[in-house]
Design a protein around this motif. Structure first.
Motif, PDB file in Angstrom:
ATOM      1  N   THR A 238     -15.875 -12.453   5.067  1.00 37.52           N
ATOM      2  CA  THR A 238     -15.100 -12.861   3.901  1.00 37.52           C
ATOM      3  C   THR A 238     -13.689 -12.283   3.980  1.00 37.52           C
ATOM      4  N   LYS A 239     -12.704 -13.164   3.776  1.00 39.39           N
ATOM      5  CA  LYS A 239     -11.295 -12.749   3.809  1.00 39.39           C
ATOM      6  C   LYS A 239     -10.578 -13.374   2.615  1.00 39.39           C
ATOM      7  N   ASP A 240      -9.392 -12.872   2.322  1.00 37.87           N
ATOM      8  CA  ASP A 240      -8.606 -13.562   1.298  1.00 37.87           C
ATOM      9  C   ASP A 240      -8.067 -14.863   1.892  1.00 37.87           C
ATOM     10  N   ASP A 241      -7.702 -15.805   1.014  1.00 36.08           N
ATOM     11  CA  ASP A 241      -7.356 -17.140   1.499  1.00 36.08           C
ATOM     12  C   ASP A 241      -5.856 -17.350   1.695  1.00 36.08           C
ATOM     13  N   THR A 242      -5.109 -16.263   1.790  1.00 38.21           N
ATOM     14  CA  THR A 242      -3.657 -16.375   1.915  1.00 38.21           C
ATOM     15  C   THR A 242      -3.247 -17.239   3.092  1.00 38.21           C
ATOM     16  N   GLN A 266     -11.205 -17.492  -6.738  1.00 39.39           N
ATOM     17  CA  GLN A 266     -11.334 -16.089  -6.332  1.00 39.39           C
ATOM     18  C   GLN A 266     -10.375 -15.732  -5.200  1.00 39.39           C
ATOM     19  N   LYS A 267      -9.709 -16.775  -4.663  1.00 38.95           N
ATOM     20  CA  LYS A 267      -8.769 -16.602  -3.549  1.00 38.95           C
ATOM     21  C   LYS A 267      -9.449 -15.948  -2.352  1.00 38.95           C
ATOM     22  N   LYS A 268     -10.664 -16.450  -2.070  1.00 37.38           N
ATOM     23  CA  LYS A 268     -11.435 -15.944  -0.940  1.00 37.38           C
ATOM     24  C   LYS A 268     -11.915 -17.095  -0.068  1.00 37.38           C
ATOM     25  N   GLN A 404      -3.812 -24.662  -3.433  1.00 39.15           N
ATOM     26  CA  GLN A 404      -3.486 -23.299  -3.842  1.00 39.15           C
ATOM     27  C   GLN A 404      -2.412 -23.285  -4.927  1.00 39.15           C
TER      28      GLN A 404
END
Length: 588
Positions: A238-242, A266-268, A404
């Protein structure tokens, strides 16, 4: 308090999900095999109409199948093939009128031949994905790529272009591994009104039959090219979705079976690192995907009632709390991955046939609906829309960034998707099939709440509809033939360069169009009517509406960001009246 209730419900699901009542046959008849109706496994088609037919037949052999097609052909009777579980959301199995004939492939369920040396398997068209991968594994073989739900038939998968996830080799679609098939089509009197056609890799019509929408005839047999059995290693990260847009473009090239689950609010993003490993690698893993297990009907009713209340009270906070809890618990149980029956950490390694698909809610004794598949229409359980489209790798980053931006406008707007485990992103490759994917792409599967009331707007419906229209119209997404609301198929055939070739084969194989219906003609651009002209908000993705209920008038759709997608020709309820909306109406 809400979190405690949800934790209890989830625990109840975990404890009670042991056995289940099997899904009922989608075909129901008032008198033996006559005066029947057909629906999908979810209990209702996108347009909520009831599909009635005069009769259903259940052939067990190719000879019986030929007889059924010949009878329909001779009498110019509309006919459609139907599968055991009917998982296509769209109305592909519904013939026109009420005098139609259904040919169920339920009993065409035999594996006819396995050639271990030649690495091929020949099956009847009603054989399920589970049967295929199980029998292949028992003979040291593997179908390398496949959908994740094993309750699909080979005929159904080919009819809709069903797929798994990969950019490697021939791609993730099952039809890419078909080397020969036999299809029963209508014929003239001189041929007994039905003909069995054998199509192999050198036959010019194979690329039409690989993704057929069921309008060419009924598949009798399919021969698949397999590979030696191998092992896979799976790890979820799991990572952030930046940087999700950039990652999507490269991730599929790095990992053979990789996919991504996205939780936008959740921006993931959860990356499935899934690769082929040596058969000597240690591990006896299996994947029993949790949402495909049998579930306590009482728990499902609580979950559904909670979501209905949240929708009625516009409780975005409640949805976000529930989404975070569900996604955390799914992550905690590795989504259903185990090694020798337990999960002790990543990676999980196991043979491909035990890792690629699941669906244990189909393996069940009849317990009187105490437990069931979560979407079983006989209980108060899941009821949803599903939007699925593929977007070219060349522009997928832009699409992700647009979504986004919408989340930045309304941070809680997509928590509802996350309750259904987010947006699943799988990789698909360009295909020679006339109605297959036209280029390498990412497929977006988006599942979201559907109301029992067709006129009730969803929470943040405007955001969800804008995402659908951005994907389909701004970025030219190709909708999955077996999923989606009617809107997705508006003008779709123009996106396929080989559409004319497909229509030519269709005319040759079925000149009287007994396998065609109003719906398939609309999908194929042969007649108007994908959208329905009537007053009211386009809650179901079907209609053009009038000016009431804050719907945008005429055919243009006002999106939350103030953009207008004229191609969409639908409108939607908007949860907040904006200056852009007033300006838009003034222009009109």
């Amino acid at each position: 308090m809400k979190e405690q209730v949800l934790r209890f419900v989830f625990l109840l699901i975990c404890v009670c999900g042991v056995i289940a009542t099997p899904p009922e046959d989608p075909i129901r008849c008032a008198s033996k095999n006559t005066n029947c109706t057909i629906t999908n496994t979810y209990g209702i088609f996108p347009d909520r109409t009831t599909c009635r037919v005069a009769e259903v037949v259940y052939p067990t052999t190719e000879e019986e199948l030929v007889s059924a097609v010949a009878s329909a052909s001779k009498n110019k009777r509309k006919v459609k093939a139907a599968t055991r579980f009917s998982h296509s959301i769209t109305k592909l199995a519904c013939p026109d009128g009420e005098n139609g004939l259904l040919i169920s492939t339920k009993n065409l369920n035999k594996i006819l031949n396995i050639d271990a040396k030649g690495r091929t398997m020949t099956v009847q068209s009603g054989v399920s994905l589970r049967q295929i991968i199980t029998a292949a594994g028992e003979n040291g073989l593997a179908l390398p790529y496949a959908p994740y739900w094993w309750g699909l038939t080979i005929g159904g998968m080919m009819g809709t272009g069903a797929h798994g996830s990969t950019l490697w080799g021939k791609g993730s679609a099952v039809h890419e591994y078909v080397v020969e098939l036999r299809i029963v089509t209508p014929a003239g009197r001189e041929d007994g009104y039905a003909k069995v056609r054998t199509l192999n890799q050198s036959h010019p019509s194979l690329d039409a039959a690989r993704v057929s929408l069921g309008v060419l005839g009924v598949l009798s047999q399919v021969t698949l090219k397999l590979e030696p059995l191998f092992k896979r290693s799976i790890t979820y990260i799991t990572k952030d979705d930046t940087d999700l847009g950039d990652e999507l473009v490269t991730f599929g090239r790095k990992h053979e079976f990789g996919d991504v689950i996205w939780y936008p609010s959740q921006k993931k993003a959860v990356y499935r690192i899934d690769d082929r490993v040596s058969v000597n690698a240690s591990g006896n893993g299996s994947y029993n995907f949790f949402p495909f297990r049998s579930t306590a009907s009482a728990a499902l009713a609580v979950v559904r009632s909670t979501e209905e209340l949240q929708e009625a009270t516009r409780d975005a906070n409640g949805k976000c709390v529930g989404a975070k809890l569900i996604t955390a618990l799914l992550s905690g149980i590795a989504y259903g991955l185990t090694n020798n029956g337990i999960f002790l950490g990543y990676p999980v390694v196991g043979f491909s046939n035990r890792m690629q698909a699941s669906g244990t809610c189909l393996d069940s004794l009849n317990d009187g609906l105490i437990t069931a598949c979560p979407w079983d229409s006989r209980i108060k359980g899941e009821f949803f829309h599903q939007t699925a489209f593929s977007i070219s790798l060349s522009v997928v980053k832009n699409f992700v960034e647009d979504v986004q931006k919408l989340v930045e406008l309304e941070p809680k707007s997509l928590c509802g998707l996350e309750i259904a485990n987010g947006i699943l992103m799988r990789y698909v490759t360009a295909s020679s099939a006339y109605l297959g994917k036209s280029e390498d792409a990412v497929d977006f599967d988006i599942t979201y709440y559907r109301s029992k009331d067709p006129l009730a707007p969803r929470l943040f419906q405007d955001i969800l509809e804008e995402i659908e229209q951005i994907g389909l119209f701004k970025y030219g997404g190709l909708p999955h033939w077996g999923k989606n609301r009617n809107l997705a198929f508006l003008g779709i055939i123009k996106k396929y360069d080989n559409a004319e070739k497909f229509l030519k084969v269709k005319k040759e194989y079925d000149p009287d169009e007994i396998f065609s219906s109003e719906w398939t003609d609309q999908m194929l651009g042969l007649r108007e009517g994908v959208t329905v002209f009537k007053d009211g908000c386009a809650m179901e993705g079907m209609c053009i509406c009038s000016e009431d209920r804050h719907c945008a008038p005429k055919k243009d759709y006002l999106c939350r960001s103030g953009k207008i997608y004229k191609e969409a020709r639908v409108c939607t309820h908007v949860s907040k009246k904006t200056k852009e909306e007033d300006d838009f109406k003034d222009e009109l």
